[in-house]
Design a protein around this motif. Structure first.
Motif, PDB file in Angstrom:
ATOM      1  N   TYR A 134      33.332  22.610  51.636  1.00 37.39           N
ATOM      2  CA  TYR A 134      34.377  21.752  51.117  1.00 37.39           C
ATOM      3  C   TYR A 134      33.785  20.346  50.933  1.00 37.39           C
TER       4      TYR A 134
ATOM      5  N   SER B  80      38.279  22.456  47.666  1.00 40.57           N
ATOM      6  CA  SER B  80      37.782  23.632  48.376  1.00 40.57           C
ATOM      7  C   SER B  80      36.538  24.185  47.676  1.00 40.57           C
TER       8      SER B  80
ATOM      9  N   VAL C  76      37.950  21.617  57.402  1.00 40.75           N
ATOM     10  CA  VAL C  76      38.511  20.689  56.418  1.00 40.75           C
ATOM     11  C   VAL C  76      38.654  19.340  57.089  1.00 40.75           C
TER      12      VAL C  76
END
Lengths: 120, 107
Positions: free
Chosen positions: A33, A52, A104
């Motif tokens: 990511y 992503s 993330v």
């Protein structure tokens, strides 16, 4: 070694557009990511956008939503930020960053940044 | 959006002393909290993620703790290269948000 190199910054007039690029090397770009983060002169960090691995998901800060678009080209190991309707308050150093593998958010590698100046 | 509040804004510490930096979230972020160091003219450097996991190669004098809304970064014995600005970041909710930073300066 991991390298992220931003380019495309410069001086632009209010209302104008600019496209930033980030060339990645030293890792399998398509596995990670990626994010854009900026820093106005003398100010703190502002998270801007996330994408992503296969571009399925993107997210934006409210301050740039609708004006900026993040994208990536895994074949070219590159990340992009298309910036439209630029304002004086968009003046900042723009960093691309790689998120920690499988996570993330936390960015473990950053580029050196590219300066965007919005002024008439 | 979640507001991250760092305190103090500036911390004056002598080399070799301990530094304790705080970061508070306006709502729970679980353990999804990272700390960064930024030296003048440089890009930020990841120190801690997951509230307490040290980034690769980070000296053991750096440690992170906390969960929910209260987090702490501790530098056990400040070295000259540790004088910098430190930011916390929550990555639990969109948009991700940073604190305004704590500057650690030489006393």
């Amino acid at each position: 070694q991991v390298q992220l190199v931003e380019s495309g910054g410069g001086l632009v007039k209010p209302g104008g557009s600019l496209r930033l690029s980030c060339a990645a090397s030293g890792f399998t770009f398509s596995d990670y990511y990626m994010s854009w983060i900026r820093q106005a002169p003398g100010k703190g960090l502002e998270w801007l956008s996330y994408i992503s691995t296969s571009s399925t998901y993107t997210h934006y800060a409210d301050s740039v939503k609708g004006r900026f678009t993040i994208s990536r080209d895994n074949a070219k190991n590159s990340l992009y930020l298309q910036m439209n309707s630029l304002r004086a308050e968009d003046t900042a150093v723009y960093y691309c960053a790689r998120d920690v593998e499988g996570m993330v958010g936390p960015a473990d590698y950053w580029g050196q940044g590219t300066l965007v100046t919005v002024s008439s | 959006e979640i507001v991250m509040t760092q305190s103090p804004a500036t911390l004056s510490v002598s080399p070799g002393e301990r530094a304790t930096l705080s970061c508070r979230a306006s709502q729970s972020v679980g353990s999804n909290l990272a700390w960064y160091q930024q030296r003048p003219g440089q890009a930020p450097r990841l120190l801690i993620y997951g509230a307490s996991t040290r980034a690769t190669g980070l000296p053991a004098r750096f440690s992170g703790s906390g969960s929910g809304t209260e987090f702490t970064l501790t530098i056990s014995s400040l070295q000259s290269e540790d004088f910098a600005v430190y930011y916390c970041q929550q990555h639990n909710n969109w948009p991700q948000t940073f604190g305004r930073g704590t500057k650690v300066e030489i006393k």
